[in-house]
Write an enzyme that holds these catalytic residues in place. Sequence first.
Site, PDB file in Angstrom:
ATOM      1  N   ARG A  79       0.370  -8.275  -2.042  1.00  0.00           N
ATOM      2  CA  ARG A  79      -0.397  -9.133  -1.141  1.00  0.00           C
ATOM      3  C   ARG A  79      -1.260 -10.091  -1.957  1.00  0.00           C
ATOM      4  NH1 ARG A  79      -4.070  -6.711   0.852  1.00  0.00           N
ATOM      5  NH2 ARG A  79      -3.751  -4.585   0.092  1.00  0.00           N
ATOM      6  N   TYR A 221       7.102 -11.095   0.002  1.00  0.00           N
ATOM      7  CA  TYR A 221       6.629  -9.723  -0.173  1.00  0.00           C
ATOM      8  C   TYR A 221       6.150  -9.122   1.154  1.00  0.00           C
ATOM      9  CZ  TYR A 221       3.687  -5.776  -1.162  1.00  0.00           C
ATOM     10  OH  TYR A 221       3.126  -4.518  -1.117  1.00  0.00           O
ATOM     11  N   LYS A 230       0.397  -6.069   8.407  1.00  0.00           N
ATOM     12  CA  LYS A 230      -1.027  -6.339   8.128  1.00  0.00           C
ATOM     13  C   LYS A 230      -1.570  -7.476   8.993  1.00  0.00           C
ATOM     14  CE  LYS A 230      -0.926  -3.306   4.867  1.00  0.00           C
ATOM     15  NZ  LYS A 230      -1.646  -2.037   5.010  1.00  0.00           N
ATOM     16  N   HIS A 250      -6.874   0.761   9.214  1.00  0.00           N
ATOM     17  CA  HIS A 250      -5.949   0.993   8.087  1.00  0.00           C
ATOM     18  C   HIS A 250      -5.901   2.492   7.802  1.00  0.00           C
ATOM     19  CE1 HIS A 250      -4.906  -0.223   3.639  1.00  0.00           C
ATOM     20  NE2 HIS A 250      -3.822  -0.026   4.360  1.00  0.00           N
ATOM     21  N   SER A 272      -5.268   0.370  -0.004  1.00  0.00           N
ATOM     22  CA  SER A 272      -3.863   0.325  -0.408  1.00  0.00           C
ATOM     23  C   SER A 272      -3.676   1.023  -1.755  1.00  0.00           C
ATOM     24  CB  SER A 272      -3.414  -1.124  -0.528  1.00  0.00           C
ATOM     25  OG  SER A 272      -3.655  -1.781   0.690  1.00  0.00           O
ATOM     26  N   CYS A 274      -3.994   4.195  -2.422  1.00  0.00           N
ATOM     27  CA  CYS A 274      -4.982   5.246  -2.676  1.00  0.00           C
ATOM     28  C   CYS A 274      -4.653   6.547  -1.965  1.00  0.00           C
ATOM     29  CB  CYS A 274      -6.369   4.763  -2.293  1.00  0.00           C
ATOM     30  SG  CYS A 274      -6.958   3.422  -3.361  1.00  0.00           S
ATOM     31  N   ASP A 297      -0.023   4.289   7.694  1.00  0.00           N
ATOM     32  CA  ASP A 297      -0.734   3.081   7.252  1.00  0.00           C
ATOM     33  C   ASP A 297      -1.671   2.484   8.307  1.00  0.00           C
ATOM     34  OD1 ASP A 297      -1.117   1.220   5.063  1.00  0.00           O
ATOM     35  OD2 ASP A 297      -0.034  -0.277   6.216  1.00  0.00           O
ATOM     36  N   ARG A 389       8.158  -0.624  -3.854  1.00  0.00           N
ATOM     37  CA  ARG A 389       8.066  -0.001  -2.527  1.00  0.00           C
ATOM     38  C   ARG A 389       9.411   0.501  -2.020  1.00  0.00           C
ATOM     39  NH1 ARG A 389       2.730   0.147   0.034  1.00  0.00           N
ATOM     40  NH2 ARG A 389       1.453  -0.951  -1.488  1.00  0.00           N
TER      41      ARG A 389
HETATM   42  P1  GDP Z   1      -1.121   4.355   0.102  1.00  0.00           P
HETATM   43  O1  GDP Z   1      -0.760   3.016  -0.426  1.00  0.00           O
HETATM   44  O2  GDP Z   1      -2.573   4.454   0.498  1.00  0.00           O
HETATM   45  O3  GDP Z   1      -0.213   4.820   1.168  1.00  0.00           O
HETATM   46  O4  GDP Z   1      -1.007   5.366  -1.127  1.00  0.00           O
HETATM   47  P2  GDP Z   1       0.217   6.318  -1.558  1.00  0.00           P
HETATM   48  O5  GDP Z   1       0.196   7.601  -0.793  1.00  0.00           O
HETATM   49  O6  GDP Z   1       1.471   5.559  -1.556  1.00  0.00           O
HETATM   50  O7  GDP Z   1      -0.213   6.629  -3.047  1.00  0.00           O
HETATM   51  C1  GDP Z   1      -0.481   5.601  -3.978  1.00  0.00           C
HETATM   52  C2  GDP Z   1      -0.448   6.173  -5.362  1.00  0.00           C
HETATM   53  O8  GDP Z   1      -1.459   7.164  -5.503  1.00  0.00           O
HETATM   54  C3  GDP Z   1       0.887   6.835  -5.705  1.00  0.00           C
HETATM   55  O9  GDP Z   1       1.229   6.521  -7.018  1.00  0.00           O
HETATM   56  C4  GDP Z   1       0.579   8.303  -5.557  1.00  0.00           C
HETATM   57  O10 GDP Z   1       1.369   9.103  -6.397  1.00  0.00           O
HETATM   58  C5  GDP Z   1      -0.902   8.396  -5.918  1.00  0.00           C
HETATM   59  N1  GDP Z   1      -1.564   9.494  -5.182  1.00  0.00           N
HETATM   60  C6  GDP Z   1      -1.467   9.757  -3.861  1.00  0.00           C
HETATM   61  N2  GDP Z   1      -2.170  10.866  -3.537  1.00  0.00           N
HETATM   62  C7  GDP Z   1      -2.739  11.311  -4.676  1.00  0.00           C
HETATM   63  C8  GDP Z   1      -3.583  12.428  -4.992  1.00  0.00           C
HETATM   64  O11 GDP Z   1      -3.956  13.237  -4.151  1.00  0.00           O
HETATM   65  N3  GDP Z   1      -3.981  12.539  -6.297  1.00  0.00           N
HETATM   66  C9  GDP Z   1      -3.587  11.641  -7.251  1.00  0.00           C
HETATM   67  N4  GDP Z   1      -4.015  11.838  -8.501  1.00  0.00           N
HETATM   68  N5  GDP Z   1      -2.768  10.591  -6.996  1.00  0.00           N
HETATM   69  C10 GDP Z   1      -2.356  10.430  -5.722  1.00  0.00           C
HETATM   70  P1  PGA Z   2      -0.356   0.678   1.563  1.00  0.00           P
HETATM   71  O1  PGA Z   2       0.308  -0.515   2.404  1.00  0.00           O
HETATM   72  O2  PGA Z   2      -1.719   0.789   2.181  1.00  0.00           O
HETATM   73  O3  PGA Z   2       0.556   1.798   1.821  1.00  0.00           O
HETATM   74  O4  PGA Z   2      -0.476   0.321   0.113  1.00  0.00           O
HETATM   75  C1  PGA Z   2       0.557  -1.766   1.986  1.00  0.00           C
HETATM   76  C2  PGA Z   2      -0.687  -2.562   1.699  1.00  0.00           C
HETATM   77  O5  PGA Z   2      -1.793  -2.173   2.134  1.00  0.00           O
HETATM   78  O6  PGA Z   2      -0.535  -3.590   1.049  1.00  0.00           O
HETATM   79 MN    MN Z   3      -1.763  -0.498   3.795  1.00  0.00          MN
HETATM   80 MN    MN Z   4       1.281   3.686   2.092  1.00  0.00          MN
END
Ligand code: GDP
Ligand code: PGA
Ligand code: MN
Ligand code: MN
Length: 607
Positions: A79, A221, A230, A250, A272, A274, A297, A389
């Site tokens: 983004r 993207y 979003k 979110h 994002s 996290c 999400d 992704r």
């Molecule tokens: P989203 O973008 O908020 O959905 O985050 P994701 O679930 O896709 O995770 C983003 C990154 O953080 C990935 O590389 C995961 O492996 C990592 N991650 C997710 N949960 C945890 C956790 O509980 N501990 C750690 N250390 N890393 C995490």
């Molecule tokens: P994410 O979604 O929160 O899973 O990273 C895409 C974004 O927020 O750009």
């Molecule tokens: Mn998101």
């Molecule tokens: Mn996600």
Amino acid sequence: MTATDAPATTGTSHAKLQAWVDEVAALTTPDRIEWVTGSDEEWTALTNKLVEAGTFVRLDENKKPNSFYAASDPSDVARVEDRTYICSVDEKDCGPTNNWMDPEKMKDLMRGLYKGCMKGRTMYVIPFVMGHLEAEKPMFGVEITDSEYVVASMRVMARVGDKVKARIEELGDDAKYVPALHSVGAPLEDGQADVKWPCNPEKYIVQFPEERTIWSFGSGYGGNALLGKKCYSLRIASVMARDDGWLAEHMLILKLISPEQQVYYVAAAFPSACGKTNLAMLKPTIPGWKVETLGDDIAWMRFGKDGRLYAVNPEFGFFGVAPGTNEHTNPNAMSTINKGNSVFTNVALTDDGDIWWEGLENTPAHATSWKGEDWTPDSKELSSHPNSRYCTPIEQCDILADEYNDPNGVPISAILFGGRRKTTVPLVTEARDWLHGTFMGATLSSETTAAATGAVGVVRRDPMAMLPFIGYNAGDYFNHWVNLGKDADATKLPKIFYVNWFRRDDEGGFLWPGFGENSRVLKWVIERIEGKAAAIETPIGHVPTPESLDTDGLDMSDADLEQALSVDAEEWKAEIPQIEEWFAKFGDNLPTQLQVELDGLKARLGL
Ligand code: GDP
Ligand code: PGA
Ligand code: MN
Ligand code: MN
């Protein structure tokens, strides 16, 4: 060919919608117009076209059936927050956290960019609905795009096609839909060969909140181009939610089932990259507990007649961060993508027609990196972009909760806010009440990630994990949160918690093992709601006593656990000037209640 003689394969009986489509076609002058139907034949034709163009590589049918690999232009991977605008009529309605330009000025500028921008391409019209078509007020949108990649991805991420169009036509003038215009901004001159990933160095991602329209230009993207996600479900929907008394957030949504078969629904907002998608599909490590998924999400939350807050996931697929996903961290995501019907972007392509990324099992001896270069385990560069992704249908998820299909959603018992902080923020903290929780959300901070372009690892305030997604003045958004709590029955409101899976030890390693072990925190959250778990009162809220957190079978030293849970007054004192600086941005728009919360925190810290 000019727009007027560009033949439409089909059209719509909805006059207003047809007029908009005609107007866009006249401006962008595509060679062809196609209405997206959502049929299987259409998927085959689209993906074949993408394979022929070199945008898609078909993966081995035995490994990832009906699935495709794509690599973007290296400049178009995330983004673009600095190119994202909220063009409210009045600048003050955009607030201090968004980019603003006068809407008419922006439209003039963008009309210049859109003029002839679809030449040589097909213009697709995608009728879609965010949430359920059967909802009391279906949340329609129509995306126009000149990107086959976007059409294929939208088919995974949203409910699209003929059924949606028919419903819009049936409702006629009563059908409210968000017109969302997208172009990659790469017209083709006669005879000019296309590139694998057309895009334009000049990018604009623009929301017009009063008109509830979206104009996006230059990027292919996901977050910039799949406009139902979003742009609509967060930026535009947050404006609708402010006006109509609900919340567009979110947040993931999960269902937690205790060993006693008690059911709880939890929503969680993390910025994002996290941990939302991982928590949403969590496989608990503690015996007897079960998790099912509703969303990873976005959550739309409305008060039900019973006074409780109900959440629905408006999406139809997962758009998940690939690196770090594996059989240990997220077995449910692995099983979902292994069923196929998925698009993988900016990961590595293995020599045997499969995909790979950092953190996945079975490291290949050789692969092609997302940049199209030879990659081996000795390579200095990553095989996959950190924001690569997978895009996969939610209905393939083995642990999808049945309630996902309920347009009324599920009643939320707890809301978690969280972010990435190496220091300061303990594993979990319980807010005293809704207002305190709103303060926690409003002051949420996190280190920046690769999900947006720009520096990675910089701590910034990310209120409710919505910094890039609030479609109006963030000060007014805080007021909206405060007011919803004021008007509600406090006993029925979700309890609010603040979590941090990412605190580091002195060597820089994660203190907390995370992933499935996060079920221990969820258990504590539920036991707090049930009045069963102990907590220590600290200046920032209630944190678990070491005994109250279930640590049976947890491979972690007592010292590390203590550090993960600790509230260090000095660290928090250092945080205060940053919070004050953040709040100062909002001037009179900051709810006085949040200033009172900050004063209380300062007093408790002895400041
Ligand atoms: P989203 O973008 O908020 O959905 O985050 P994701 O679930 O896709 O995770 C983003 C990154 O953080 C990935 O590389 C995961 O492996 C990592 N991650 C997710 N949960 C945890 C956790 O509980 N501990 C750690 N250390 N890393 C995490
Ligand atoms: P994410 O979604 O929160 O899973 O990273 C895409 C974004 O927020 O750009
Ligand atoms: Mn998101
Ligand atoms: Mn996600």
